[in-house]
Design an enzyme around this catalytic site. Sequence first.
Site, PDB file in Angstrom:
ATOM      1  N   ASP A 295      15.771  20.110 -15.097  1.00 13.66           N
ATOM      2  CA  ASP A 295      14.517  20.705 -14.649  1.00 13.66           C
ATOM      3  C   ASP A 295      14.595  22.206 -14.945  1.00 13.66           C
ATOM      4  O   ASP A 295      15.637  22.738 -15.336  1.00 13.66           O
ATOM      5  CB  ASP A 295      14.243  20.421 -13.168  1.00 13.66           C
ATOM      6  CG  ASP A 295      12.741  20.516 -12.855  1.00 13.66           C
ATOM      7  OD1 ASP A 295      11.993  21.114 -13.671  1.00 13.66           O
ATOM      8  OD2 ASP A 295      12.304  20.018 -11.817  1.00 13.66           O
TER       9      ASP A 295
HETATM   10  C1  NOJ Z   1       9.515  22.196 -12.647  1.00 12.09           C
HETATM   11  C2  NOJ Z   1       9.084  20.880 -12.104  1.00 12.09           C
HETATM   12  O1  NOJ Z   1       9.960  20.465 -11.072  1.00 12.09           O
HETATM   13  C3  NOJ Z   1       9.007  19.801 -13.152  1.00 12.09           C
HETATM   14  O2  NOJ Z   1       8.445  18.650 -12.588  1.00 12.09           O
HETATM   15  C4  NOJ Z   1       8.226  20.256 -14.342  1.00 12.09           C
HETATM   16  O3  NOJ Z   1       8.154  19.233 -15.300  1.00 12.09           O
HETATM   17  C5  NOJ Z   1       8.912  21.482 -14.920  1.00 12.09           C
HETATM   18  N1  NOJ Z   1       8.927  22.538 -13.938  1.00 12.09           N
HETATM   19  C6  NOJ Z   1       8.228  21.992 -16.184  1.00 12.09           C
HETATM   20  O4  NOJ Z   1       7.013  22.551 -15.868  1.00 12.09           O
END
Ligand code: NOJ
Length: 759
Positions: A295
């Site tokens: 993430d």
């Molecule tokens: C953080 C989020 O937790 C995730 O779900 C998302 O895909 C990413 N950022 C990218 O934006």
Amino acid sequence: MRTIILMVIVATAMVACNQPDNSSTSSSKPSSAVDQRVDSLMALMTLEEKIGQMNQYNGFWDVTGPVPAEGDAAMKYENLRKGLVGSMLNVRGVAEVRKVQKIAVEETRLGIPLIIGFDMIHGYKTMSPIPLAEAASWDLAAIEKAAHIGAVEAAAAGISWTFAPMVDIGRDARWGRVMEGAGEDPYLGSKIAVARVNGFQGNNLADPLTIAACVKHFAGYGFSESGRDYNTVDIGTSTLYNMVLPPFKAASDAGARTFMNAFNVLNGIPATGNSLLQRDILKGKWGFEGFVVSDWGSIGEMIVHGYAANGSEAARLAALAGSDMDMESYLYVKELKGLVDAGKVDVALINDAARRILKVKFELGLFDDPYRYCDEQREKDLTGHPDHVAGVLDMAKKSVVLLKNDGNLLPLKKTGQKIAVIGALATDKDSPIGSWRGGADANSAVSVLEGLQQYTGNQYNYSKGAELVTEPATFLMEVKINETNKSGFQAAVQAAKNSDVVVIVLGENGFQSGEGRSRTDITLPGVQTELLEAVAKANKNVVLVTMSGRPLDLSRESKLVPSLVQAWHLGSQSGNAIAQVIYGDYNPSGKLPMSFPRSVGQVPIYYNHKRTGRPNDAGNGIVFWSHYSDEANDPLYPFGYGLSYADFDYADLQVSQPEKGKVVVNLKVTNTSQLDGEEVVQLYLHDIAASVTRPVKELKGFEKLMIKAGESKQISFTLGEAELGFYDNEGNFIVEPGEYEVTVGGSSVGGLSTRFTEK
Ligand code: NOJ
């Protein structure tokens, strides 16, 4: 030299096209021909270039994580040119995608195309309801179609990979990210996960209108303590194996090509550095052949968690644990080569990660044509296509849940009525788009007032009553709520007095749920409940429409009104969908995918809880049983609950056991009303005594069907070992002999029950 290498790549790609078994399907095992092509490309790559494939940068405008430092853009372009970037996220629109793809393909030594990722969560431009709302439809075909619509528009905008579906089980309405998932149940969650993967990926990943799915967040993120986003997760193995992991496994089995790990620590180990999850379970036991992306910044955050001492250790731990791609930590590209040279990371791990990433790129057909997602004409033709608009309207209607309808106030008469429409959300064209709004334009939804005004036989008198927010809300900043200003109350009360019926629209702003949006108070924000109290005193015929990204505590409001319609954030066609339900042109069929509590003090509250040793009040006022002294134990509206304008009667429940490990359940459902309607028939099991205690009820089957007025339908469910068994505390799936209770009904509460014994 570069020309020779490019020729090899092109030849490799041509093999890709000419192979008869180059099916590249998402659902079947990738062909060995793809593996061979990956191998021949890998043979040409330096260690740095392989590590480069494991590096993902954010683009240059949308930011969906902590804002990166100044000067990053120059560094990113430089690394892109050096072939040190395998993927970018948040680059969207054909013109922009083409720009970065051109650098990757035409300016780097090997010309390896980028895979372009984006959070297409519930639509790209034409917005479907938020995922939690879609889950309320229990309509797998509609959900798959909605995912497909989003994929088509995203693909037409240059995107080859969506960071969805989010399959985290959500039991805690305080957590703002419940809006992204399918609710509290792993069975429903698994079915929806598969529908979404299929909707995104289709049958052929190389089709330029399909995109790779990314199942997230692996794993446990939905169990963040006290519903505070990014918080610690500490759960037992029984919960991990039986509640958290099943939707991930279902998505992996369905052929999802990528996974995203998670920000949270799970039982002391960050998910990003968790080998048990990523290597042993996902890539080991489940045989997942795609790749895992971290993430946003989660590799670096392992330092903050106190798991890695520095960036080098964080990169090493993440790579060892099976995180194949680094989203925005910048650590793989900085540290991995040194770690390999120092013998701290086995080069085999780098090879494995790069191979997995390249394989997905081959499957997407990016080597065949790196610009396959970059067709300006297609982008023009498909964005906002009328079929997409019709599709999201259908999805939106199916997502509405009728919670209360005393005296059949709904559906409203279509003529001769004076209707007061009240509430800031009634004219809000932005909130219905919800959080994670892809490439949607601000203020692009049909408002409730606009939807109602399509029904021209009635008169509408709009009065705001109160502002919900004091400043326009955005994705990055906290929403500012009006907590004090009641200056519009009087006009609203007057409008209510002068009308036959009131439709009042209250709830959450579209940006009050989503990432980083946890709440400790899940009642209606601001002065809205007071507004409702004032209005309900002036007119008894009040239809309350609630918009929200989570279950709200509606215990006060539900007592004030005869009719209550849960409308979530329904996307671009929100107002039309709500109006069609209100006027009965669509008979509501949604059922709650998450329990609605009586009070935030009950949260987390979920239907599939364990029994306690003292579940019942003995009825003599003694306090020693499992309860609250100031509130009931049960939710206000339970999982699986939702009304229709029709009525359904359940009868003739019969169970037969044709063989060991197989149970057939038959029953009859009759529509006893004079209106056609859809019912979601739900089957729940309870394993009475087991070696690991089982929940009081677990959904193990459902069917959504249209039953015409007066008609009866015979329904049959077949349960096998998958439904009868469960995971023990070591993660082994077992079926134990013994007695079960089976219950069938239109909600997780009530219904017909009987027992059977599995030998
Ligand atoms: C953080 C989020 O937790 C995730 O779900 C998302 O895909 C990413 N950022 C990218 O934006």
